[in-house]
Design an enzyme around this catalytic site. Sequence first.
Site, PDB file in Angstrom:
ATOM      1  CE  LYS A   1      -2.554   2.661   3.501  1.00 30.73           C
ATOM      2  NZ  LYS A   1      -1.468   3.289   4.270  1.00 30.73           N
ATOM      3  CG  ASN A   2       2.220   2.838   3.572  1.00 36.38           C
ATOM      4  OD1 ASN A   2       1.066   3.183   3.306  1.00 36.38           O
ATOM      5  ND2 ASN A   2       2.638   2.624   4.814  1.00 36.38           N
TER       6      ASN A   2
ATOM      7  CB  CYS B   1      -5.005   6.133  10.178  1.00 40.14           C
ATOM      8  SG  CYS B   1      -5.356   4.685   9.177  1.00 40.14           S
TER       9      CYS B   1
ATOM     10  NE  ARG C   1      -6.985   4.987   3.885  1.00 39.44           N
ATOM     11  CZ  ARG C   1      -6.037   5.200   4.813  1.00 39.44           C
ATOM     12  NH1 ARG C   1      -6.331   5.200   6.079  1.00 39.44           N
ATOM     13  NH2 ARG C   1      -4.808   5.443   4.460  1.00 39.44           N
TER      14      ARG C   1
END
Length: 430
Positions: free
Chosen positions: A22-23, A116, A396
């Site tokens: 994801k990152n 978040c 997400r």
Amino acid sequence: MDVYKIAGEKPLKGTIKVSGAKNSAVALIPASILANSPVTIEGLPEILDVWTLKTLLEEIGGNVEFDDGRMVIDPRSMVDMPMPNGNVKKLRASYYLMGAMLGRFKKAVIGLPGGCHLGPRPIDQHIKGFEALGAQVTNEHGAIYLRAEELRGAKIYLDVSSVGATINIMLAAVLATGKTIIENAAKEPEIIDVATLLTNMGAKIKGAGTNVIRIEGVEELHGTNHTIIPDRIEAGTYMIMAAAIGDGVTIDNVIPLHLEAVTAKLREMGVEVMEEEERIFIPKPKSLKPVDIKTLVYPGFPTDLQQPFTVLLTQANGSSIVTDTIYSARFKHIDEISRMGAVAKVEGRSAILTGPTKLEAATVTATDLRAGAALIIAGLLAKGNTEVHDIFHIERGYSDIIAKLQDLGADIHRESIETESANQAAKRFN
Ligand SMILES: CC(=O)N[C@H]1[C@@H](OP(=O)(O)OP(=O)(O)OC[C@H]2O[C@@H](n3ccc(=O)[nH]c3=O)[C@H](O)[C@@H]2O)O[C@H](CO)[C@@H](O)[C@@H]1O
Ligand SMILES: C=C(OP(=O)(O)O)C(=O)O
């Protein structure tokens, strides 16, 4: 409203495949803005953050195709459209549009990002970097306005080793005139992945993955084909699940080196972790010892795995202390696991967990992405039927998590439920 329903106490067994990181994904996609021809990224995770970024690139005029983890981005028709509101607020990583659009158009208007809620998450180091490169930066009504006549290389010392600031400055600096040096840069593997993509696009970057990154600006960048690295946080989440309720789990598509701190802590607890080149096998653990954990920047223990790990610690024989040095408010999940019977309390930046505890099912709410992962682990362990609400947080960042866990034997599914208004609930109660 959709929720996850989990019937707990079913041991997990078999092989689970990790998706792309994801990152990395959320930085690789905006990086394509800098190219003068199409960029292809393979192995992307099918998560909400990736879909939102696809929409954002389309909003600025890009042509984007996304199918089966492969995204082809044609950036040629993109324009410097202001994005003060809307989709930019749905994710943290929309801040990478600042660096990429500033690099390409020398101007950008991007709303302050979402993501978040873990305590304050300032972007002062990003802004300090952009200003050092020659941009004028202002915050107007919650949107960041960036403008530069010309971007010039500079020496930038980061006061905190921020992942986002390191990548954002790289994005803005690759097309600047002259040399940029980022000191006290973050060293996370995702930074190396982004530097690899940029280098294959024609950028000149040295030192990514160390705390000094040197960038020699170039005049233009071209398209390329890039395969993303595996998600170490997703892999770590499955390692924790395997240690909590596994009966022999293989985690496939991992770089074991990226998970050294997690592996070390699991071993300290008495969990066997067997590493191969791209796989990790965790046999059924016997009894679990308590351990103390302190989150640190890479290669230290990742803050993103702290919340899932606290659930594992409820199963250890004794007390453990988890301290988050990165975020001041990353323990919102502790209230939720306490509903399920966890013996846990929060003191300042630490959580103290005492086990072993037999968790009981409950209806719980994901307050953020990794809180959601923690609640899934708690649900898998608990006796009875757990219901997890606000699953959009989980989606997400975890690609296909329901199907992956079902393949391991978990009884988990996504279901639509009717929601009752406060008025309706009050009437029923009276
Ligand atoms: C999209 C993405 O990649 N998210 C990750 C990224 O977030 P993100 O890039 O937001 O995290 P940073 O590494 O920037 O933040 C680390 C710490 O530095 C502070 N800080 C950061 C920037 C700044 O300008 N000023 C400042 O004070 C933050 O408040 C935090 O306390 O790294 C975090 C730390 O590993 C992870 O938890 C997130 O999953
Ligand atoms: C904190 C996280 O994500 P983000 O920075 O995108 O909010 C995370 O991935 O755990």
